[in-house]
Design an enzyme around this catalytic site. Structure first.
Site, mmCIF file in Angstrom:
data_model
loop_
_atom_site.group_PDB
_atom_site.id
_atom_site.type_symbol
_atom_site.label_atom_id
_atom_site.label_comp_id
_atom_site.label_asym_id
_atom_site.label_seq_id
_atom_site.Cartn_x
_atom_site.Cartn_y
_atom_site.Cartn_z
ATOM 1 N N ASP A 198 -7.850 39.841 25.374
ATOM 2 C CA ASP A 198 -9.104 39.622 25.650
ATOM 3 C C ASP A 198 -9.633 39.059 24.455
ATOM 4 O OD1 ASP A 198 -12.042 39.890 25.536
ATOM 5 O OD2 ASP A 198 -12.254 41.731 26.058
ATOM 6 N N CYS A 361 -21.213 48.081 26.103
ATOM 7 C CA CYS A 361 -20.073 47.986 27.409
ATOM 8 C C CYS A 361 -18.848 48.611 26.970
ATOM 9 C CB CYS A 361 -19.790 46.573 27.693
ATOM 10 S SG CYS A 361 -21.272 45.708 28.609
#
Length: 406
Positions: A198, A361
């Site tokens: 990521d 998040c």
């Protein structure tokens, strides 16, 4: 790096918020856009608006050239070998889901392992939770050190011959931890596992060479690197992408359609069903031009200076807790005594200072930190030492406002 000149390219920064000059410290959520990007998108709609790949008329050819030209720029920007390895997506989330749904679903079965870490963004947790449920694979987490870093000994203990997929963030959006991706990749490959990185907080802030890292997949978003929202990239090694099936079907991604069966286009288009994000790609290409001209090494050096200065100044504030390692990317996550971070952020906003507040998040990481939420100040190429000084002054004002907890 001429920060004053760079700031002048970002029109949104030239405004007041709540009677104060805007101090934007939320680039980890989304970066601001330089005028070059805004004009590139505007010019596309003004002069070249057309669908791509389908028409032979002049405007259609222009649009196609802009779209595919942006793909070539991405390839060069991240050091990929082949332009076919660059898939345009809606963002990092879509890119990770594509790998999970396509590669993961077809390569995982009962008893296999998926390895991630507790510092992951939800976008790199939930897709693997869902695929584990569908396939019967086991989800495992690499333990974190007390400062929020990953030790390679723990990587070696967690990744086993049963591991088929490793998915880790390049840079933590909460802790600022910069993970040793090249070394983790080597360990994954020694166990015949593939690795997805990521890169949402990596590509905008440092030079990334996917061939040097040897990662199998690398995902990132345009809107965190001066490009528009709604455009992202999945890099994947060609031999892996060729094995994978599309997860979205329709126009543009097909080769031939019969009444009861169809065949797919070659890479990269088999993963880009429907009308693609043309304006977003054009804007991403312009953002890459802008960042290339500035120089990613200069961006990294500038952010390192800012975050080191911020750490020095913030540690002087009584009862302010900073989370994450000493060596970090350009962000600082913190809490001020027992003040809820939303309240801290509200006071800062009254001073024209934009920071993030919440769980970012990353709820599993919040639980690991033993907090419900934090505040985060994140820096980019247009931020200055004065911005840090304003943040410190704003936090001292918050201390005065919530004086009863100090």
């Amino acid at each position: 790096m001429d920060v004053k000149s760079i700031r002048s390219a970002f029109p949104i920064l030239d405004q007041e918020v709540n009677g104060h000059p805007l101090v934007y410290l939320d680039s980890a959520a989304t970066s601001q856009k330089p005028i070059e990007v805004i004009e590139a998108v505007n010019n596309y709609y003004h002069l070249n608006n057309s669908n791509v790949h389908r028409g032979v008329h002049t405007i259609g050819t222009r649009a196609t050239d802009l779209y595919e030209g942006a793909r070539e720029k991405v390839k060069q920007f991240i050091g990929a070998k082949n332009v076919e390895e660059i898939i345009f997506t809606r963002g990092t989330t879509t890119a990770i889901n594509l790998v999970a749904q396509s590669y993961g679903k077809s390569h995982l079965s009962q008893g296999d392992e998926i390895v991630i870490s507790k510092m992951e963004h939800h976008s790199n947790i939930i897709p693997w939770q869902q695929i584990a449920k569908v396939t019967g694979a086991t989800l495992k987490y690499i333990p974190l050190e007390t400062d929020g870093t990953i030790h390679l000994d723990n990587v070696r203990k967690t990744i086993t011959p049963k591991t088929k997929i490793v998915a880790v963030t390049h840079v933590s959006n909460v802790l600022g931890t910069i993970n040793p991706i090249k070394e983790i990749t080597k360990i994954a490959h020694e166990n015949d596992a593939v690795i997805l990185v990521d890169g949402a907080q990596g590509v905008p802030h440092m030079k990334v060479d996917v061939v040097d890292l040897d990662c199998d997949f690398y995902a990132f978003s345009g809107h965190k690197m001066c490009a528009p929202t709604g455009i992202g990239v999945l890099y994947g090694k060609k031999q892996l992408l060729e094995q994978m099936e599309p997860v979205e079907f329709g126009g543009e991604m097909i080769d031939f359609v019969d009444l009861y069966d169809s065949t797919w286009k070659e890479l990269p288009w088999k993963f880009e069903g429907g009308t693609p994000i043309i304006a977003g790609a054009v804007g991403l290409g312009a953002a890459i031009d802008f960042l290339t001209e500035v120089g990613l090494d200069n961006v990294t050096e500038h952010e390192t200076m800012l975050v080191n200065y911020a750490m020095e100044q913030l540690t002087e504030i009584d009862k302010l807790t900073i989370y994450g390692p000493k060596h970090r990317a350009g962000l600082v996550t913190f809490n001020l005594a027992d003040v809820h971070p939303h309240d801290t952020a509200t006071v800062l906003d009254a001073e024209g200072i934009a920071v993030r507040a919440g769980h970012h998040c990353a709820q599993p990481l919040m639980k690991w930190l033993d907090v419900t939420a934090t505040a985060r100040a994140s820096f980019y190429l247009y931020n200055t030492v004065d911005d840090v000084d304003n943040l410190v002054a704003g936090l001292n004002k918050a201390k005065e406002f919530f004086g009863d907890v100090f």
